[in-house]
Design a protein around this motif. Structure first.
Motif, PDB file in Angstrom:
ATOM      1  N   ASP A 181      -1.295  12.927  -8.329  1.00  0.00           N
ATOM      2  CA  ASP A 181      -2.298  13.929  -8.052  1.00  0.00           C
ATOM      3  C   ASP A 181      -2.279  14.281  -6.565  1.00  0.00           C
ATOM      4  N   ILE A 182      -2.076  13.349  -5.362  1.00  0.00           N
ATOM      5  CA  ILE A 182      -2.208  13.642  -4.154  1.00  0.00           C
ATOM      6  C   ILE A 182      -0.743  14.596  -3.807  1.00  0.00           C
TER       7      ILE A 182
ATOM      8  N   TRP B 101      -1.733  18.151  -5.168  1.00  0.00           N
ATOM      9  CA  TRP B 101      -2.965  18.800  -4.628  1.00  0.00           C
ATOM     10  C   TRP B 101      -2.374  19.261  -2.824  1.00  0.00           C
TER      11      TRP B 101
ATOM     12  N   HIS C   1      -7.208   9.863  -1.649  1.00  0.00           N
ATOM     13  CA  HIS C   1      -7.830  11.239  -1.856  1.00  0.00           C
ATOM     14  C   HIS C   1      -8.563  11.408  -3.269  1.00  0.00           C
ATOM     15  N   ASN C   2      -8.459  10.088  -4.194  1.00  0.00           N
ATOM     16  CA  ASN C   2      -9.229  10.155  -5.415  1.00  0.00           C
ATOM     17  C   ASN C   2      -9.973   8.633  -5.213  1.00  0.00           C
TER      18      ASN C   2
END
Lengths: 560, 560
Positions: free
Chosen positions: B343-344, B347, B392-393
């Motif tokens: 995910d990071i 992103w 980040h999450n």
């Protein structure tokens, strides 16, 4: 040269010449009201020498930055007559000329002002050339100067926030002495380019209070002592006496009169008034009508330089310097700075914004800075969830540590480019507030913030600065602030005004309180500034020296 | 169903069905050697309900995530027969079927397994639907559960690193009880989807050791006490007894046999063995032949789930949980996680890379991830000058704080996108090392690191993990690890192997020590990990709670 003797309809004018890093700009300015009637720019044909010497291809080490003195004379030969032609004003209306320069930019010369780099025996010797302000290879020399000054409790060191810069005359002089003894021996004066160009115009060498104070460590009429200098390196004791010391005039004083030779270069009347040299940032205060105590002028471009007068002498830790008459006669002139401002925004726009943004900006006919600013402006204060430290080029004030680096805290997988852009804008405002608070804590109040330089066009940035600092924010309304400031000083040297303040009132250009702080936004910024300060002190004052260690790891990795 | 009764040239097969967040995947696997003979994917027609209910358009609040149970049955109807067709294997060769599911994904049902959402009176009631694992609106309920557990010194709380997640059955059950009393009252079982799908296949409801242990807080054969539950909310004391408690079978055991109805759905022979339910991450250990103590399996995708067996019981602060037989019978199964990994990276690639990079990647025919990886791979360890925190999450292990956020330290105006990309890859490796060290400090040694999931394709990332952890890094060589793991469990349930370990040895697929740590890089990473840890503890353990305050400022700004 009596203005009243001019033909009907022709007003007296002065010319300001601003010597920047890559070019010189001349502006023709009406004496009565400061109207800018014409201007011209002439780029230096040799630019900045960072890789090799032009004559021989002699390679330069890293962190060197040299210039060629004849490029400065070429500005007089080209930009001045072109500006005059553009103004439509006859040459006989010009009553004076003033200059400002980057600093500390120094060159070794003979007794008659001939640059050593123009002598055949030194043409292939890098140390014989102009060392530009951003020549950074004298850091180890500066480190030794600072260590010795603190060890010996030299009182002047606290006039410079506790640290002389590697950019300044003492470090550059020590480097010259140790690394190029033959050039040092041949040097009859180590001259600021600001004074050298005036010497070229008048035939007379005089120094000015600004560069001698900020860059050559002259305080209370004295330079660092022979004993101190000798302690740095045996034989260096005579540096000030032999290479630096020379009569010093106040800013705005008459340095001399235009020689026949310089009249031929410029097309101006022989004998007009030539003002003493000055520095680009400092001279802008006059252009912005910001000479009173507490009026802080920020020249905001790739980096920011802050200059301000005060009737108080304060020794502000981390400031660049305080000099009596350093900006205007009779007041203490302060200087501070931020080493990365527009540079940081530019880096982010070049390297951190995806093509979808660029395409949308293009579609809308906007630059990427404009588009990001528009998106960032739509956000409420605090909405980004981010705090950044603005140290991507290090920190000039108040930490004086060019090995610091940037931080962004708070990213999530929904953080957008405009969030980071806004956080970077805000970070530089917090950096400015840190400087302002350092002044105030040390008895030097700041009451107004006046912006000059390219960044004043960004209204969001200006409003952020007003909100963060809680100060009314004024903006200069001339696009060529330094050249206008030099013209104002020329008008004083020519006798059209009794002093720089009076000339500045008549000729300067500023919109007062163009941006006012908003209380509700300022309150949120107070909370964010508290976070900035905690991170600032943690990363910048020894709480966690990770930035230094990361830089060392990077150096080692590149060495491998 | 005796494999020896199959026609010549036809080998016995099992089917593994992996229920993911958006689709279900069926794989046909040869019992003798684990060869994958065919597969098919069927997407859930309702996907994830995050905004509204499908029937009525009833709007859902933020942080809700529901599913429709019939979508799971549709996978049986479609993916299973398609996979079988793709394999070319006759249906009579299929001797068993196993499943794995996301968890904790729960639904309220009647005594016969009918989902309440399928009753007309509850069709417009969000609480009657499946609450997907990432349904996050029970955070306040979880907070109360955790506070009460610590106040009462409940011993089981330390089996969950000191904190139950808002995703798990107790929080979801308490939310149901308090916010939808009518649905709660009608609920005869609150069932894990992992068990519900097995119920659909066999007609028999049994629970499994994995989800009851990790998600329903069952430890040493007991759930949290009635007194504890009653203390949370009057009337909730009967939750376990009335809605949860049910016979629990070990992983790999026979849950029952395929009903005629389910045989019709799937085209498989009635009466074949159906294995008890399992969880996608945990079941992958068998597929990767990583069931021995100390073999940590990381399923690396948008986030990372770590699972590992041990013969030691350790209470590791910040782990997700430890369950007896939670991964394989007879060993303690541990789970930990990182909430942002792929995910990071995604992103950053989407939002932080300029078009010049995208154009160059296109020109070279590379994806942007591949191109950045190539550039980052050319750098020496430490060369970026950056350290990032991978939050980040938020942080699942070991800080268990989803309100943390990301940090990057060390940017300069020469920092390039590949520098930041590499720093983010490294940050997730440091996050993994932090988890490994927490296990080791608490008496649970980690000796091998085995990667499954989409990110194993990035060789640079794999080498970084090996260098950072100083562990040999193995990779699963199946692209459908969970489904293969379910098939392995099905083979055991069908009696083809005596236990899951033996089946895993025969049918699992792994390349051992595909990446080995390099000592010189590992040494530099030791220094960088020390920096990561200092920042991790500063921002994550109360040194500076700036991330929480920034999140609060953001919330307030959005509210205004």
């Amino acid at each position: 040269m009596d203005p009243s003797s001019l033909p009907d309809g022709v007003s007296a004018v002065v010319i300001g010449v601003d010597y920047g890093t890559l070019s010189g700009r001349a502006v023709v300015v009406r004496v009565s009201d400061g109207a800018e009637l014409g201007s011209a720019v002439h780029p230096y044909s040799h630019g900045v020498l960072e890789r090799e010497l032009p004559s021989s291809g002699h390679l330069l080490p890293p962190d060197w930055a040299l210039q060629v003195p004849s490029d400065y004379v070429d500005v007089l030969r080209n930009a001045v007559p072109q500006a005059l032609a553009a103004s439509g004003v006859p040459a006989e209306a010009v009553i004076g000329l003033g200059t400002d320069f980057t600093a500390c930019t120094v060159l070794p010369v003979l007794a008659d002002g001939t640059p050593l780099s123009e002598l055949p025996e030194f043409a292939d010797e890098p140390h014989a050339y102009v060392k530009l302000w951003k020549h950074h290879s004298a850091q180890s020399h500066a480190d030794r100067i600072n260590a010795a000054a603190h060890q010996r409790n030299e009182p002047w060191i606290n006039r410079y926030g506790g640290k002389l810069s590697a950019e300044w005359a003492l470090a550059k002089g020590l480097q010259l002495f140790e690394d190029a003894p033959a050039v040092y021996a041949a040097t009859e004066h180590l001259v600021e380019a600001a004074d050298w160009i005036v010497w070229r115009l008048t035939g007379t060498y005089v120094r000015n209070t600004c560069t001698t104070g900020y860059k050559a460590a002259r305080q209370d009429g004295k330079y660092p002592s022979e004993e101190f200098l000798e302690s740095l390196s045996p034989g260096f004791g005579g540096f000030i006496r032999d290479k630096i010391e020379h009569p010093v005039l106040e800013l705005g004083e008459l340095a001399g009169r235009l020689t026949a030779e310089a009249a031929a270069w410029t097309g101006l009347p022989e004998g007009i008034a030539i003002c003493v040299g000055n520095v680009d940032a400092h001279v802008t205060s006059a252009a912005a009508r910001a000479l009173d105590p507490g009026q802080m002028v920020a020249i905001m471009g790739t980096s920011t330089c802050h200059v301000m007068n005060s009737d108080q002498l304060g020794e502000v830790p981390g400031m660049c310097g305080v000099v009596d008459g350093g900006i205007v006669k009779g007041l203490w002139g302060y200087e501070a700075g931020q080493s990365g401002v527009g540079d940081i925004f530019g880096w982010f726009v070049d390297s951190g914004v995806p093509d979808s943004y660029r395409l949308e900006a293009q579609r809308r006919g906007l630059g990427l800075h404009e588009y990001l600013t528009e998106l960032a402006a739509a956000q409420a204060v605090g909405q980004t969830g981010l705090i950044a430290l603005d140290w991507h080029n290090g920190n000039r004030s108040v930490l004086v540590d060019h090995t610091l680096s940037g931080v962004v805290v708070g990213q999530t997988t929904v953080t957008a480019p405009e969030d980071i852009y806004r956080a970077l804008l805000e970070a530089t405002a917090f950096g400015t507030r840190t400087i302002i608070e350092a002044f105030e804590r040390n008895g030097v109040p700041v009451t107004e913030f006046i912006v000059a330089g390219g960044l004043l066009k960004n209204a969001l940035l200006m409003q952020i600065y007003a909100d963060v600092t809680r100060l009314p924010l004024s903006v200069i309304t001339s696009e060529q602030g330094p050249a206008l400031g030099s013209a104002i000083h020329a008008a004083v040297a020519a006798g059209a005004y009794p002093d720089v303040r009076t000339a500045s009132e008549a000729m300067g250009r500023v919109e007062r309180a163009a941006y006012r702080p908003d209380e509700s936004r300022a309150k949120v910024y107070d909370a964010m500034f508290a976070e900035y300060t905690t991170l600032h002190d943690y990363f910048g004052r020894g709480g966690n020296d990770v930035m230094h260690r990361l830089r060392e790891l990077r150096r080692e990795a590149l060495d491998r």
